[in-house]
Each structure stands twice: as C-alpha cells, then as structure tokens.
Design a protein around this motif. Structure first.
Motif, PDB file in Angstrom:
ATOM      1  N   ASP A 103       0.834  -1.204   0.000  1.00 19.66           N
ATOM      2  CA  ASP A 103       0.000   0.000   0.000  1.00 19.66           C
ATOM      3  C   ASP A 103       0.868   1.254   0.000  1.00 19.66           C
ATOM      4  O   ASP A 103       0.524   2.259  -0.633  1.00 19.66           O
ATOM      5  CB  ASP A 103      -0.929   0.007   1.225  1.00 19.66           C
ATOM      6  CG  ASP A 103      -2.120  -0.928   1.036  1.00 19.66           C
ATOM      7  OD1 ASP A 103      -2.170  -1.600  -0.008  1.00 19.66           O
ATOM      8  OD2 ASP A 103      -2.988  -0.984   1.926  1.00 19.66           O
TER       9      ASP A 103
ATOM     10  N   ALA B 273       2.160   1.787  -3.464  1.00 26.49           N
ATOM     11  CA  ALA B 273       1.106   2.223  -4.386  1.00 26.49           C
ATOM     12  C   ALA B 273       0.545   3.599  -4.022  1.00 26.49           C
ATOM     13  O   ALA B 273      -0.227   4.175  -4.789  1.00 26.49           O
ATOM     14  CB  ALA B 273      -0.021   1.186  -4.405  1.00 26.49           C
TER      15      ALA B 273
ATOM     16  N   LEU C 183      -1.302   4.189  -1.214  1.00 27.62           N
ATOM     17  CA  LEU C 183      -2.631   4.003  -0.639  1.00 27.62           C
ATOM     18  C   LEU C 183      -2.648   4.114   0.880  1.00 27.62           C
ATOM     19  O   LEU C 183      -3.685   3.968   1.498  1.00 27.62           O
ATOM     20  CB  LEU C 183      -3.194   2.629  -1.047  1.00 27.62           C
ATOM     21  CG  LEU C 183      -3.305   2.380  -2.550  1.00 27.62           C
ATOM     22  CD1 LEU C 183      -3.807   0.969  -2.816  1.00 27.62           C
ATOM     23  CD2 LEU C 183      -4.213   3.396  -3.204  1.00 27.62           C
TER      24      LEU C 183
ATOM     25  N   PRO D 232      -1.725   7.972  -6.080  1.00 29.18           N
ATOM     26  CA  PRO D 232      -1.718   6.645  -6.738  1.00 29.18           C
ATOM     27  C   PRO D 232      -1.826   6.779  -8.259  1.00 29.18           C
ATOM     28  O   PRO D 232      -1.197   6.008  -8.988  1.00 29.18           O
ATOM     29  CB  PRO D 232      -2.966   5.960  -6.172  1.00 29.18           C
ATOM     30  CG  PRO D 232      -3.269   6.660  -4.899  1.00 29.18           C
ATOM     31  CD  PRO D 232      -2.758   8.062  -5.048  1.00 29.18           C
ATOM     32  N   GLN D 233      -2.576   7.775  -8.716  1.00 28.04           N
ATOM     33  CA  GLN D 233      -2.761   7.971 -10.162  1.00 28.04           C
ATOM     34  C   GLN D 233      -1.446   8.318 -10.864  1.00 28.04           C
ATOM     35  O   GLN D 233      -1.250   7.980 -12.023  1.00 28.04           O
ATOM     36  CB  GLN D 233      -3.764   9.111 -10.423  1.00 28.04           C
ATOM     37  CG  GLN D 233      -5.215   8.751 -10.151  1.00 28.04           C
ATOM     38  CD  GLN D 233      -5.639   9.051  -8.721  1.00 28.04           C
ATOM     39  OE1 GLN D 233      -4.808   9.225  -7.836  1.00 28.04           O
ATOM     40  NE2 GLN D 233      -6.938   9.079  -8.471  1.00 28.04           N
TER      41      GLN D 233
ATOM     42  N   ILE E 253       1.462   2.271 -11.058  1.00 28.76           N
ATOM     43  CA  ILE E 253       1.746   0.986 -10.431  1.00 28.76           C
ATOM     44  C   ILE E 253       0.494   0.114 -10.508  1.00 28.76           C
ATOM     45  O   ILE E 253      -0.598   0.563 -10.182  1.00 28.76           O
ATOM     46  CB  ILE E 253       2.180   1.203  -8.968  1.00 28.76           C
ATOM     47  CG1 ILE E 253       3.615   1.730  -8.971  1.00 28.76           C
ATOM     48  CG2 ILE E 253       2.077  -0.087  -8.160  1.00 28.76           C
ATOM     49  CD1 ILE E 253       4.158   2.090  -7.648  1.00 28.76           C
TER      50      ILE E 253
ATOM     51  N   TYR F  55      -1.799  -2.944  -9.299  1.00 31.18           N
ATOM     52  CA  TYR F  55      -1.987  -3.581  -8.005  1.00 31.18           C
ATOM     53  C   TYR F  55      -3.029  -4.688  -8.146  1.00 31.18           C
ATOM     54  O   TYR F  55      -4.142  -4.438  -8.558  1.00 31.18           O
ATOM     55  CB  TYR F  55      -2.475  -2.525  -7.002  1.00 31.18           C
ATOM     56  CG  TYR F  55      -2.313  -2.881  -5.533  1.00 31.18           C
ATOM     57  CD1 TYR F  55      -2.369  -4.189  -5.086  1.00 31.18           C
ATOM     58  CD2 TYR F  55      -2.119  -1.883  -4.586  1.00 31.18           C
ATOM     59  CE1 TYR F  55      -2.220  -4.493  -3.746  1.00 31.18           C
ATOM     60  CE2 TYR F  55      -1.975  -2.165  -3.234  1.00 31.18           C
ATOM     61  CZ  TYR F  55      -2.024  -3.483  -2.825  1.00 31.18           C
ATOM     62  OH  TYR F  55      -1.886  -3.774  -1.492  1.00 31.18           O
TER      63      TYR F  55
ATOM     64  N   PRO G 278      -4.898  -7.018  -5.699  1.00 29.14           N
ATOM     65  CA  PRO G 278      -5.075  -7.327  -4.279  1.00 29.14           C
ATOM     66  C   PRO G 278      -5.442  -8.785  -4.079  1.00 29.14           C
ATOM     67  O   PRO G 278      -5.690  -9.523  -5.029  1.00 29.14           O
ATOM     68  CB  PRO G 278      -6.214  -6.410  -3.856  1.00 29.14           C
ATOM     69  CG  PRO G 278      -6.989  -6.167  -5.086  1.00 29.14           C
ATOM     70  CD  PRO G 278      -6.036  -6.282  -6.241  1.00 29.14           C
TER      71      PRO G 278
ATOM     72  N   PHE H  51     -10.227  -1.180 -17.877  1.00 33.75           N
ATOM     73  CA  PHE H  51     -10.424  -0.013 -17.014  1.00 33.75           C
ATOM     74  C   PHE H  51      -9.230   0.938 -16.994  1.00 33.75           C
ATOM     75  O   PHE H  51      -9.374   2.147 -17.002  1.00 33.75           O
ATOM     76  CB  PHE H  51     -10.744  -0.441 -15.578  1.00 33.75           C
ATOM     77  CG  PHE H  51     -11.241   0.676 -14.711  1.00 33.75           C
ATOM     78  CD1 PHE H  51     -12.587   0.972 -14.656  1.00 33.75           C
ATOM     79  CD2 PHE H  51     -10.361   1.450 -13.964  1.00 33.75           C
ATOM     80  CE1 PHE H  51     -13.060   2.020 -13.873  1.00 33.75           C
ATOM     81  CE2 PHE H  51     -10.823   2.504 -13.179  1.00 33.75           C
ATOM     82  CZ  PHE H  51     -12.175   2.779 -13.139  1.00 33.75           C
ATOM     83  N   GLY H  52      -8.036   0.383 -16.960  1.00 37.15           N
ATOM     84  CA  GLY H  52      -6.860   1.253 -16.858  1.00 37.15           C
ATOM     85  C   GLY H  52      -6.169   1.485 -18.180  1.00 37.15           C
ATOM     86  O   GLY H  52      -5.141   2.151 -18.242  1.00 37.15           O
TER      87      GLY H  52
ATOM     88  N   ARG I  43      -5.569   5.183 -19.767  1.00 33.41           N
ATOM     89  CA  ARG I  43      -4.398   5.922 -19.308  1.00 33.41           C
ATOM     90  C   ARG I  43      -3.176   5.447 -20.102  1.00 33.41           C
ATOM     91  O   ARG I  43      -2.346   6.229 -20.524  1.00 33.41           O
ATOM     92  CB  ARG I  43      -4.156   5.670 -17.830  1.00 33.41           C
ATOM     93  CG  ARG I  43      -2.761   6.129 -17.395  1.00 33.41           C
ATOM     94  CD  ARG I  43      -2.461   5.873 -15.962  1.00 33.41           C
ATOM     95  NE  ARG I  43      -2.176   4.486 -15.673  1.00 33.41           N
ATOM     96  CZ  ARG I  43      -1.836   4.039 -14.465  1.00 33.41           C
ATOM     97  NH1 ARG I  43      -1.785   4.859 -13.456  1.00 33.41           N
ATOM     98  NH2 ARG I  43      -1.578   2.764 -14.269  1.00 33.41           N
TER      99      ARG I  43
ATOM    100  N   ARG J  23      -5.944  -6.752 -16.126  1.00 34.10           N
ATOM    101  CA  ARG J  23      -6.299  -5.346 -15.981  1.00 34.10           C
ATOM    102  C   ARG J  23      -5.084  -4.542 -15.521  1.00 34.10           C
ATOM    103  O   ARG J  23      -4.809  -3.459 -16.044  1.00 34.10           O
ATOM    104  CB  ARG J  23      -7.434  -5.213 -14.959  1.00 34.10           C
ATOM    105  CG  ARG J  23      -7.923  -3.813 -14.752  1.00 34.10           C
ATOM    106  CD  ARG J  23      -9.013  -3.762 -13.708  1.00 34.10           C
ATOM    107  NE  ARG J  23      -8.524  -4.193 -12.401  1.00 34.10           N
ATOM    108  CZ  ARG J  23      -9.295  -4.376 -11.342  1.00 34.10           C
ATOM    109  NH1 ARG J  23     -10.596  -4.172 -11.425  1.00 34.10           N
ATOM    110  NH2 ARG J  23      -8.784  -4.758 -10.203  1.00 34.10           N
ATOM    111  N   ALA J  24      -4.345  -5.093 -14.549  1.00 31.37           N
ATOM    112  CA  ALA J  24      -3.163  -4.390 -14.043  1.00 31.37           C
ATOM    113  C   ALA J  24      -2.094  -4.291 -15.133  1.00 31.37           C
ATOM    114  O   ALA J  24      -1.504  -3.231 -15.338  1.00 31.37           O
ATOM    115  CB  ALA J  24      -2.612  -5.101 -12.817  1.00 31.37           C
TER     116      ALA J  24
ATOM    117  N   SER K 278      -2.707  -1.629 -17.818  1.00 29.85           N
ATOM    118  CA  SER K 278      -2.560  -0.218 -17.475  1.00 29.85           C
ATOM    119  C   SER K 278      -1.103   0.214 -17.646  1.00 29.85           C
ATOM    120  O   SER K 278      -0.736   1.308 -17.278  1.00 29.85           O
ATOM    121  CB  SER K 278      -3.055   0.042 -16.049  1.00 29.85           C
ATOM    122  OG  SER K 278      -2.142  -0.481 -15.107  1.00 29.85           O
TER     123      SER K 278
ATOM    124  N   ASP L 132      -0.563  -8.999  -4.270  1.00 32.19           N
ATOM    125  CA  ASP L 132      -0.737  -9.271  -2.846  1.00 32.19           C
ATOM    126  C   ASP L 132      -1.329 -10.660  -2.664  1.00 32.19           C
ATOM    127  O   ASP L 132      -2.530 -10.839  -2.760  1.00 32.19           O
ATOM    128  CB  ASP L 132      -1.660  -8.221  -2.225  1.00 32.19           C
ATOM    129  CG  ASP L 132      -1.726  -8.360  -0.716  1.00 32.19           C
ATOM    130  OD1 ASP L 132      -1.010  -9.226  -0.172  1.00 32.19           O
ATOM    131  OD2 ASP L 132      -2.492  -7.626  -0.085  1.00 32.19           O
TER     132      ASP L 132
END
Lengths: 225, 357
Positions: B40, B43, B45, B71-72, B76, B78, B80, B97-98, B101, B145-146, B149, B157
C-alpha cells in the motif's frame, strides 16, 4: 362509495409534484454530504452529523419556526431574497423548503450507509489504474451505492409527502396554493368533510406503501419478494 | 528500487530499508507482519510517516523532499488478495479499465491487448459478468487489468491465497508467463515458500514489520535463521522444466531443469509450448550416502550438501544436485547418517512424487 373529486386530484398532484421537486433538489447535496460522512474523518465530525440529523428528531413545528425565522421577510435572508423578487413564506416555495429540510436527514442517513458498504479497496484499485477522483466517484462509487441512493430518495420522497408541522408554519395551509395532502386531511377533518378526508387518506396510504415497498425491495430484494 | 519507509500500525510499526533490482521481488513473512501495508505504501494508498520510495530513479515518496505522488501518478499495477474486480462492470470493462491511461503513455512500450488476453487465457471470459467467474479466473482478469494499465511496477498481494490448492496449481504458471512475457518488474507478497521459489529472484523476509533478511531466495533460505522461521511450513521445491520426451507406455516424461539436470516426472500427454513447472515436497525426497541399487524410485541423482539447518528436531538440508533441492529430514536421520556440509549424497525421488503445476 368513495369518489375522487377534482379538488382532491389537484391536492394530490400538487403534493406529489412538490415532494418530487424537493427530493430532486436535495439529492445532489445529500449524496455529496453522505459521501463526506462515509469517507472523511475530521475533529468533531459527530457534532456535524448530529446537527444534520436534528430535523429527524426535533418537533417538526420547531423546525418550521426556525425556517420562518430564517426566511421570513423581517430576517436578513428573507429580506435579501425579497429584494431579488423571491418570496418563500406562504407559497409553494415554502412548502418545498419545509419538505426538503425535513426529508434531508433521512436521505443522508440512507445514502451514507450505502456508501459505507462500498469496499474502499475498489476505489483505491481504481486510483492505481489511473482513474481520477471524479471518475472513481461516478464510475465506481455511485453505481455500487446506486440501490441505496434510490432507496434513500424514495424514503425522502415519502417523508416529504407526509410533511405537516414545518410546512404549516412556513407555508401556511392555503387551499389551492400551499395545501398538501397532510394539510388538507387536517382541514377536512376539522371542517367535518370526512368523505374527502378518507379519500385523501387512502391516497396517502397507497403512495406511502408503494414507495416504502420499493425502497425495501431495493435494499433487500430477496426479503421483499 | 529503493524502499525505505516507516508506517505506524496499531500493534507495531512497519520499518524497513531495502534496495533491490530484480524481476520478481518476493516479500515473504507470516500473516499480519505488515506485508500488505508495504505494498500500500508503494502504491500510495497508505500514509507513510517518513522515508523514501523510488522506482527506476523516479521518486514516488520522500518525506525529506516533501514528495508524495498520488496513486494515479505512480503508474503501479496492483492485484489485491481478493475482491479485486469491480462487481458492477463486465469482465471486458474491468480488463480495459486502466487501458485508456495507458494509451497516453505508449512510449512505455506497447502491450497488445490480445496478447495479454492470450497469455492469461481470458479471451473467452470477456462477455461474462464478474460474478460468474471462478476465483482463479477473477485473479487472471485482475492481473490482465493491471498489466494493461502499462505499469512500471506490478504489486501482487498473495494472489493465490484466496484460492484453493487445485486452483493455485492452475494460476502459478500464469504468473510466470506474465513475468516472462511483459518484462514488468513485480513485487510479490506471499507467506508460501514454494511460490517464492517458483517466481522470485529476490526475497525480502519480513516479520513484525522488520526486515529479517534479503537476497537471492536460495541463499536467504539457507540460513539457519530462515529455517527457524519456516520450520512449520510445508516447503516445496519448484522447478521450471522443458519436456525432453514423453512415453505413455512407460508412464513417464523426461524433463530437463534449467540447470541441465534431467528428471522423470509422471506422464504428461500434451506437448506444451510453455515451460512447465513441477514441484516436489521437501519431505518427499530421500537422502542416501551411497548410490542405492534395486530400488523402484525413478530419480536417483548425485549431489553435495550445501547447508544443514536444524530447528525443533527438524532438519532442512540444501543439496546442490545440478539444481538446488531442499530436503526435510528428522534431526535423528542427520545424526544417524552423520551428514555434514560438503558431503556427497544421493537424492532419491519417486517419479510420482513430482506434481505438475
């Protein structure tokens, strides 16, 4: 045999319209405040929360009196509004404000609960994926809390529809101008027009039942069906 | 990467100072030792009290210079432990989703969406609602998804912790593929040593928020301290292998380890283009001081003892036999055989003791 008169129709329509408008007016503010309550921490937060919830437990007439003090023409706010040509007291705007203030805490409470149930981890993950705060709010948080927001809005609408005490002080009970369902029932009973009173009574029961049922269905779909 | 941070928690403070440059860095430690808190912090967070976090020369956080990127801004990825996916969006919307960007930062190197879907084998899941995915599928979607991005670092994690053993066996190879195909450095949190051995080339051992040891996993895992830490654990040897030949009638497949050592494992029918991973539990390997004869086991290989750690009556022995094998014996067996470091020994492993991941 009950029959619906034009007068009762007008009263019903007026009440529903103003209650709906009041709900729409408080919705953005209620959602924003509920989000702040659910996600942010600051000293004396509970004091602020209590103040917002006050209209829920205070006698509505007391709230009405406070509103009259704020919006009456002798007050600075009322005077200022009057100079702009806006008058609140004894017309439909007074009804709307009374309804809005009385139903606001109910909306905030319900929506806050639904925001609290949104896993903050999802918002954090969205942030790591580059989503702006605005996008996180509108694409993650709001949709996940949507049912709770709808349920809260329906509760607020029902509460607005049933408003009496604050309305009668701020807007009066003027037939054709500020008379809502609750005020009209009171009037009809006072003047012995029991038929109309029962007519309106059954209408209020139906509307209240429908909105509370919908709200419960949104929150606990399995239980309600 | 530089990771120096202090984060107060209710029971203890995470306080570590590590510097490493590896493809996959594993943060290893028991549950509740602050591993997730470290991720966290990387990242952005969680609030870091003081310290420095730096990746590829870019400062993400520095209490002395007053830098704390959001975080934006950190780029990175993530993944979880669980509940990673947005439940109200479709698999496709989750995966992408990412990626918008990422479109702005193509210079980081193009990663084709189709390629990611292919590597993680989730192309056929795109139309499904997230709620209809199994645990392993959900983790692969979260991983895709990660990756899409285009992060400069991936944080994982315990991506296997929420899955049962059968599913784990299916997802571990995907993690190796992500490591090999997309060249994004990873930090991988786990409390499972087999996963460390299978994936990581650097390990940070954490306990109660403190760094106990760091280094190349095989070196760190040799120290007596470490063996004391992992005494209760089921330790498995995990190897990446390539298939040499498969014999259905004999019921076995000959494979070669990266070190060149050859082994027999149970028959694998498919010839796979991906390198295979196999594992054998440290408790399933026998040690003999002489080459055994007339024995049914399919694998008898010669090696040299590199280390012996004894803790609570249990011995963990590292043997260099081409690759490094960990063998768990009782302390009494070590005594009886008079095993010492640098002794030549033979490892005996049944073909069926190997499991294919």
């Amino acid at each position: 045999m009950l029959f619906v008169t034009i007068e009762t129709w007008q009263i019903t329509l007026f009440s529903v319209a103003v209650a709906l408008a009041s709900t729409l007016v408080i919705l953005p503010f209620g959602v924003a405040l509920a989000w702040i309550f659910a996600r942010k921490e600051w000293p004396f937060k509970t004091v602020v929360e209590t103040v917002v919830l006050l209209p829920l437990v205070m006698p509505p007439v007391s709230t009405g009196l406070i509103l009259l003090e704020i919006f009456g023409r002798r007050s600075p706010v009322g005077q200022w509004l009057y100079n702009w040509g806006i008058e609140i007291v004894f017309n439909w705007k007074g009804v709307l404000i009374a309804m809005a203030v009385m139903s606001f805490p109910l909306l905030v409470r319900a929506v806050k609960t639904s925001f609290s149930e949104v896993n903050p981890r999802l918002e954090q993950i969205a942030a790591t994926l580059g989503a702006s705060r605005r996008r996180i709010f509108f694409v993650i948080t709001i949709p996940l809390a949507f049912k709770g927001i709808m349920a809260g809005s329906l509760l607020a609408f029902s509460r607005a529809l049933g408003e009496f005490g604050a309305t009668i002080l701020l807007a009066g009970n003027i037939p054709g101008r500020t008379q809502t369902l609750s005020l009209a029932i009171f009037n009809y009973v006072q003047t012995g027009r029991e038929h109309e009173a029962y007519m309106l009574l059954s209408i209020t029961v139906m509307i209240a039942f429908a909105s509370v049922w919908c709200s419960e269905w949104l929150l606990h779909p399995a239980k309600a069906s | 990467m530089l990771l120096r941070c202090r984060i107060p928690l209710p029971d203890f403070a995470v306080d570590i100072d590590a510097s490493f440059d590896a493809r996959v860095t594993s943060i290893f430690g028991p549950s509740g030792s602050g591993k997730t808190t470290i991720l966290d912090a990387v990242a952005g967070l969680t609030n870091v009290q003081k310290g420095e976090i730096e990746i590829n020369g870019k400062i993400l956080f520095s209490s002395t210079r007053g830098i704390n990127l959001s975080p934006q801004q950190r780029f990175i990825g993530y993944v979880p432990q669980e509940d990673a996916l947005f439940p109200h969006l479709s698999v496709r919307q989750n995966v992408l989703f990412g990626s918008d960007r990422a479109n702005e930062i193509m210079k980081r190197g193009m990663i084709e969406i189709d390629h990611v879907l292919d590597v993680l084998e989730i192309g056929n899941l795109l139309g499904r609602p997230v709620t209809k995915l199994s645990g392993g599928e959900a983790q692969r979607v979260a991983l895709a998804r990660a990756v899409l991005s285009r992060p400069q670092l991936l944080l994982l994690d315990e991506p296997l912790a929420a899955l049962d053993i059968a599913l784990k066996e299916k997802i571990l190879p995907y993690l190796s593929r992500v490591r090999d195909e997309f060249s994004i450095p990873m930090i991988y949190v786990t409390h499972n040593l087999s996963e460390v051995l299978a994936l990581a080339d650097w390990i940070l051992m954490i306990r109660q928020g403190r760094l106990l040891a760091q280094g190349v996993p095989k070196d760190v895992l040799r120290s007596a301290d470490t063996i004391a830490q992992i005494a209760g654990e089921q330790l498995e040897n995990v190897f990446t292998v390539t298939i040499m030949d498969s014999d259905r009638v004999a019921g076995r497949t000959r494979v070669r380890l990266e070190s060149g050592q050859e082994l027999f494992i149970p028959y694998v029918p498919r010839s796979t283009s991906w390198p295979l991973q196999v594992r054998i539990s440290a408790g399933d390997i026998l040690i003999s001081t002489r080459r055994p004869e007339g024995i049914s086991a399919g694998n008898i290989i010669a090696g040299v003892i590199r280390s012996i750690g004894i803790f609570n009556g249990q011995a963990m022995i590292a043997v260099d036999a081409g690759a490094e094998f960990y063998v768990r014996l009782t302390a009494s067996a070590v005594d009886r055989l008079k095993l010492v470091v640098d002794d030549p020994v033979f490892l005996i492993m049944k073909t069926h003791s190997f499991q294919i991941l």
